[in-house]
Structure formats: structure tokens, C-alpha cells
Design an enzyme around this catalytic site. Structure first.
Site, PDB file in Angstrom:
ATOM      1  N   GLY A  11       0.849  -1.199   0.000  1.00 56.43           N
ATOM      2  CA  GLY A  11       0.000   0.000   0.000  1.00 56.43           C
ATOM      3  C   GLY A  11       0.878   1.241   0.000  1.00 56.43           C
ATOM      4  N   ASN A 112       5.270  -4.529   6.015  1.00 56.20           N
ATOM      5  CA  ASN A 112       5.509  -5.883   6.522  1.00 56.20           C
ATOM      6  C   ASN A 112       5.658  -6.965   5.468  1.00 56.20           C
ATOM      7  OD1 ASN A 112       5.774  -6.380   9.372  1.00 56.20           O
ATOM      8  ND2 ASN A 112       3.994  -5.032   9.506  1.00 56.20           N
ATOM      9  N   ASP A 136       0.665   2.476   9.080  1.00 54.96           N
ATOM     10  CA  ASP A 136       0.302   1.701  10.279  1.00 54.96           C
ATOM     11  C   ASP A 136       1.369   1.732  11.368  1.00 54.96           C
ATOM     12  OD1 ASP A 136      -2.029   0.979   9.007  1.00 54.96           O
ATOM     13  OD2 ASP A 136      -1.266  -0.940   8.285  1.00 54.96           O
ATOM     14  N   HIS A 180      -5.814  -2.604  10.205  1.00 55.55           N
ATOM     15  CA  HIS A 180      -6.531  -3.865  10.413  1.00 55.55           C
ATOM     16  C   HIS A 180      -5.952  -4.673  11.561  1.00 55.55           C
ATOM     17  CE1 HIS A 180      -9.760  -4.306   7.668  1.00 55.55           C
ATOM     18  NE2 HIS A 180      -9.043  -3.884   6.639  1.00 55.55           N
ATOM     19  N   ARG A 284      -3.993   7.889   3.436  1.00 50.60           N
ATOM     20  CA  ARG A 284      -2.732   7.534   2.776  1.00 50.60           C
ATOM     21  C   ARG A 284      -2.349   8.555   1.702  1.00 50.60           C
ATOM     22  NH1 ARG A 284      -3.490   1.395   1.750  1.00 50.60           N
ATOM     23  NH2 ARG A 284      -3.240   1.961  -0.426  1.00 50.60           N
TER      24      ARG A 284
END
Ligand code: F6P
Length: 357
Positions: A11, A112, A136, A180, A284
């Protein structure tokens, strides 16, 4: 002469361009001759050999521009070893393209999932340097990721705007914040905007406690209540389910997201007038905030220095207010989460914020 590949994966977020500019500026300022291969749309570009040659000009004026000049996409790690629809071995293809272009190293900007693949490529013998991006802030090995502070600004602004209308109408408002799996963004935007209740995935909530908190505010004379709710907020009952049971439950769930479920329960049980606002991908988007411009530039320049030093297999991270080199094996596959015992959570509770726990 150094031949550098660069890509952005996963993302997007703010300051990706600022970070790439930092890398390239550091190399140019050093006087080192460089050829820059920009792979398009994340790992896809490396897999299918889709790249374009970049020059200093490509990085001129991009410090303040959101998104990524290279494009991005998600290439899930869990299927990276599976052949594509035409039988292509994706890992082998990435290695071949790297070697065909005789690259000295590959700079990868990602979160990640991206780091798992970066680590795999490093173990496969490619020279990899990574930079931590994500709104995040959930990457292990770094106190901060770029994109996070910009997203905190946007989510905070969204809740600030809701505050005035909530006060006028005496309503309960839920603002759903991205995240999330982890709640750093919701926690920080919630505190910054004076939210009354903050729900994050790491602290499962009890709906009765939420209604108690709203009633308590009413009893103390407040006409409205603001909840900052992470996308991944979860009730205590749902948190007690197995992964499989929870997935099954979600399949039959009538709500578009958790905020609508919480809103419905507050309406049904408390009789309140509740509204939900989802700022979504606005979090974002847009220009990086000044903090992220500085931060991404610092990390980018250190990545440039790593290239000059010929040091590979590191993520450039940030610990105790210093830019640091973190071995990729210490980062890949680990999620940094909000600890329910963290001081910031305790301090938020001392401010009267309810976590519904
Ligand atoms: O990982 C960043 C993030 O923005 C999360 O906060 C969010 O849950 C997710 O990506 C949304 O993903 P997508 O852009 O694929 O809808």
C-alpha cells in the site's frame, strides 16, 4: 559506477518519493556515478522486467508529492513461491532480472509483507537495502515508519471536523481509522483529536463498557461522544474465537465494517443517535507532513550511505531518535503492535479515554 534498482511495494503512503529522493541525492552528492533502474508497480516490475531508467531530474520536485512515482502493488508473500498464471517462477524471475541488469543492489521501500520478500531475496543472494514505509507504523525494528505522521495528521483532522458537528447535534460519532492489525494510528489520532473512546485491535472491547462510557459523559453534561475505532477493532467475544470461527463469522456479517456493528449496538442498546464516518484512503493520500519529509529524507540518505559503504541486508530504521541499520532477519515476519501495558495507553486512560475494556 553503481547500478541501483529501486521499487516501492505494498500500500502506498506519503513520503515514498521523499525517501527515494533522499537515497538518490546522497549518491549524487557523493560524486559516485550511478545508474538507477526504477521498477514499476512494486515487485511486479522486478518479476516481469518492467523498469525505466531514472535520472536526477525524476527526483526533482518530488519531496512534497504523495504517492510514488514508480507505482506500487501488493505481491502477497504467501504466494511468492507459487508460479504465476503462465507458470513463471516469480522468485527466479526476480533474481534473473537483477543479474541480467548487473545491479549492485536493490532498494526496496515497503511495509511488513514487502519485508518478508525482501528478506527472502537477500537470502537468495541479492544485495538488498530496505526503507520502512506504512501509515500503520507496525514494522518491527523501527520506532517509526514514514507515512505514519502524515496519516495521523489526516485522521486527526477528520476527527476534529466531526467534533464540531457532533457537538451541534448531540450525537455519538464513530470515525473509523485505518489499521486492520494494529492501532498506532487510531491511538495517536484519537488522543490528538480528543476522542472519548478509542478501540484498537490489541485491546478487545466490551460493548457494555462503551455504553457505560457514553452514559457517563452524558451524566457529566456532555451532549456528544466521539469514538475513534480502528478497522481491526474487535469485541472480547470475537477475540475469543479461533481464527477460523472468526473468519466464518465475518462471512455472514451484515455490516460493511466494525464501526457499523459498534454503531448499531450503541443505537440498539443505548438509544443514541449514531453516525459513522470512514476517511479511508484519504489517510494515505496527499502531501507528506513536514515531519515525514524530514524523516524520510534522513532514512533515504542513510540508505544512500549504505550503498556507498557496500553494506547490504539492512533496513534503515529509527530507534531512540537515531537513524539505525537493522539486519533484515530482525525485521521480516514480525509485527510491532501496541502493548496494552504501554505508557501511552495508561496515560490515555489517565486522561479519561475509554478503551472499552
Ligand atoms: O497497510 C496500510 C493500509 O492502509 C492499512 O491501514 C489498511 O488496512 C490497508 O492498507 C488497506 O489496504 P488497501 O489499500 O489494499 O485497501
Amino acid at each position: 559506477m553503481k547500478r541501483i534498482g529501486i521499487l516501492t511495494s505494498g500500500g502506498d503512503c506519503q513520503a515514498l518519493n521523499a525517501a527515494m529522493r533522499g537515497v538518490i541525492k546522497c549518491l549524487f552528492v557523493s560524486g559516485e556515478k550511478v545508474e538507477i533502474y526504477g521498477f514499476m508497480d512494486g515487485y511486479k516490475g522486478l518479476i516481469y522486467g518492467n523498469f525505466r531508467m531514472l535520472t536526477g531530474k525524476d527526483f526533482s520536485g518530488v519531496l512534497t508529492i504523495g504517492g510514488t512515482i514508480l507505482g506500487t502493488s501488493r505481491t502477497p508473500f504467501k504466494t511468492i513461491r507459487e508460479p504465476d498464471e503462465n507458470g513463471l517462477d516469480k522468485v527466479e524471475a526476480m533474481k534473473q532480472n537483477y543479474h541480467k541488469l548487473r545491479l549492485d543492489c536493490l532498494v526496496i521501500l515497503g511495509g511488513n509483507g514487502t519485508h518478508k520478500t525482501a528478506h527472502l531475496l537477500s537470502k537468495e543472494g541479492l544485495n538488498i537495502i530496505t526503507l520502512p514505509k506504512t501509515i500503520d507504523n507496525d514494522l518491527w525494528g523501527t520506532d517509526m515508519t514514514f507515512g505514519f505522521q502524515s496519516a495521523v495528521d489526516i485522521a486527526t483532522h477528520a476527527i476534529d471536523c466531526i467534533h464540531t458537528t457532533a457537538a451541534s447535534h448531540g450525537r455519538v460519532f464513530i470515525v473509523e481509522v485505518m489499521g486492520h492489525k494494529v492501532g498506532f494510528l487510531t491511538l495517536n489520532a484519537g488522543i490528538a483529536s480528543g476522542a472519548d473512546i478509542i478501540l484498537i485491535p490489541e485491546i478487545p472491547y466490551n460493548i457494555d463498557k462503551i455504553i457505560e462510557a457514553i452514559k457517563g459523559r452524558n451524566a457529566r453534561g456532555s451532549r456528544f461522544t466521539i469514538l475513534a475505532v480502528a478497522e481491526g477493532a474487535i469485541s472480547k467475544e470475537d477475540a475469543a474465537l479461533s481464527k477460523k470461527e472468526y473468519k466464518e463469522k465475518l462471512k455472514n456479517c451484515p455490516y460493511p465494517s466494525i464501526s457499523y456493528e459498534v454503531a448499531d449496538q450503541i443505537k440498539q442498546r443505548g438509544g443514541y443517535d449514531v453516525r459513522v464516518t470512514v476517511p479511508g484512503h484519504t489517510q494515505r493520500g496527499g502531501s507528506p507532513c513536514p515531519y515525514d519529509r524530514v524523516f524520510a529524507s534522513r532514512l533515504g540518505s542513510e540508505a544512500g550511505q549504505l550503498i556507498l559503504d557496500g553494506e547490504y541486508g539492512f533496513m534503515v530504521g529509527y530507534r531512540n531518535r537515531e537513524v539505525v541499520r537493522v539486519p533484515l532477519e530482525d525485521v521480516a515476519g514480525k509485527l510491532k503492535m501496541v502493548s496494552p501495558e504501554a505508557n501511552i495507553v495508561k496515560e490515555a486512560k489517565m486522561l479519561g479515554i475509554s478503551f472499552g475494556d
